[in-house]
Design an enzyme around this catalytic site. Structure first.
Site, short mmCIF file in Angstrom:
data_model
loop_
_atom_site.label_atom_id
_atom_site.label_comp_id
_atom_site.label_asym_id
_atom_site.label_seq_id
_atom_site.Cartn_x
_atom_site.Cartn_y
_atom_site.Cartn_z
N HIS A 201 -24.79 -2.99 -6.84
CA HIS A 201 -24.81 -2.03 -5.73
C HIS A 201 -23.93 -0.81 -5.98
CE1 HIS A 201 -20.92 -2.88 -3.46
NE2 HIS A 201 -20.92 -3.83 -4.36
N CYS B 61 -13.08 -2.45 0.42
CA CYS B 61 -12.85 -3.89 0.51
C CYS B 61 -11.62 -4.21 1.35
CB CYS B 61 -12.69 -4.49 -0.88
SG CYS B 61 -14.13 -4.23 -1.93
N GLN C 54 -16.65 -0.02 -11.44
CA GLN C 54 -16.86 1.39 -11.09
C GLN C 54 -17.43 2.22 -12.23
OE1 GLN C 54 -16.70 2.91 -8.20
NE2 GLN C 54 -15.92 1.18 -7.01
#
Length: 382
Positions: free
Chosen positions: A200, A328, A178
């Protein structure tokens, strides 16, 4: 109007990144392991990308290994270091990403390690004194603590943890998924043995990431097969992904100050509008404190309401993309393990807003207004 405010889950591909990827999808199609000119041309692209990433992070190219993303990089660092280095003890926290938490719990269940959890305070901050206490009785442990929490945004002091790990000869792995591309990492100064990145999360392509391994630390491969990645990761490389990753990181560092100023402004705007429009709103972890949290993440706790169970659905219907926790874990019914650990009132709805460089003030205003209106009109909606 639509508002994409789920950038911690994934980000929009930067057009500059797509531009450098396209030739690798069409014209430069050789296998980089081939010795003919088609293969050599592609191999050169991979090594240029590796050199670029290493230069940005102040590392050597030989210390960068390409993977399919952050999860594989985390698994490689954790499982291969424990197996290769003969580590019998690991320390982590209960609010790590599941790529770390589930991996360590599996190793504990299989009897390969003893697992300890460092204490957290009510905000989810790591108790560094307890970490040192754990290491005093378990030297040469693996310590795995994330730099920026993907759900509540809490930032870890990598320098302080690195100093403690060095003192007790511990192996330090940090999930930096992150923070990579959003904060600067100088790997000559940080005392981390492993860090990871996933393209991504900073406007690169999905399905590609990397693992940094500090020099002098030799581990066995996690993925076996061919001799790719200097015998460290079998399988034909994701060529266009790797090139896209390098370009995305280059852009992220090039424009970091500008983008950070813009995104911080969006986050502060959202905090201000929500506090002024919804009575009883609070913020989970340190997410409302810009000095202690990711400037890209804001985790909101909303007062109990009849609409709580349908809140994300109603926001989606309004064209607003957000998350109730980690992307997730979408599709599960157990809720966020991070918020559960912080003992957030189960009657309160929680929303993670996460911001990116393509977001606008108009999107923030629309999302804040829509959320406030949902609370005002709950009887009408139901």
């Amino acid at each position: 109007m639509k508002a994409y405010l789920d950038n911690a889950a994934t980000t929009r591909l930067d057009p500059e990144v797509l531009e450098v990827m396209l030739p690798l999808m069409t014209e430069q199609f050789g296998n980089p392991s081939s010795i003919h000119s088609f293969g050599r041309a592609v191999r050169s692209s991979i090594e240029r990308a590796r050199k670029s990433i290493a230069g940005i992070l102040n590392a050597a190219p030989a210390e960068i290994f390409f993977t399919s993303g952050g999860t594989e990089a985390d698994n490689t660092a954790i499982r291969s270091s424990i197996e290769t280095l003969g580590l019998k003890h690991a320390i982590t926290s209960r609010i790590e990403h599941h790529a770390v938490l589930h991996t360590l719990e599996h190793l504990q269940r299989s009897g390969q390690i003893q697992l300890s959890f460092v204490n957290l305070n009510e905000k989810g901050e790591v108790d560094l004194q307890h970490l040192e206490t754990l290491l005093q009785s378990n030297s040469r442990s693996l310590v795995s603590l994330m730099h920026g929490n993907n759900e509540i945004g809490n930032l870890l002091d990598l320098e302080a943890v690195g100093d403690i790990c060095e003192k007790y000869n511990a192996v330090f792995h940090s999930d930096t998924v992150q923070t990579m591309g959003h904060y600067k990492h100088d790997l000559q100064k940080l005392k981390t043995n492993f860090i990871v990145g996933a393209a991504h999360k900073f406007n690169g392509p999905k399905g590609v990431g990397f693992l940094y391994i500090r020099p002098g630390l030799k581990i066995a491969p996690f993925v076996h097969g061919g001799a790719q990645e200097r015998n460290m990761r079998g399988g034909t490389e994701n060529i266009y992904g790797i090139v896209g990753l390098a370009k995305a990181l280059e852009i992220a560092y090039r424009d970091m100050d500008l983008h950070r100023k813009h995104i911080e402004g969006l986050k502060l705007r959202m905090i201000d509008k929500l506090m002024n429009s919804i009575e009883g709103i609070t913020f989970n972890g340190n997410s409302a404190d810009l000095d202690k949290s990711l400037y890209t993440v804001l985790n909101v706790s909303l007062p109990p309401s009849e609409i709580s169970d349908m809140l994300l659905f109603n926001l989606d219907i309004a064209g607003i993309a957000v998350s109730g926790g980690s992307a997730c874990a979408s599709g599960t019914e157990i809720g966020s393990h991070v918020l559960n650990e912080l003992r957030i009132d189960e009657n309160r709805a929680n929303v993670r807003f996460s911001f990116g460089k393509y977001n606008t003030d108009e999107e923030i205003d629309y999302a804040a207004h829509t959320l406030a209106e949902l609370y005002k009109k709950e009887s009408v909606i139901l």
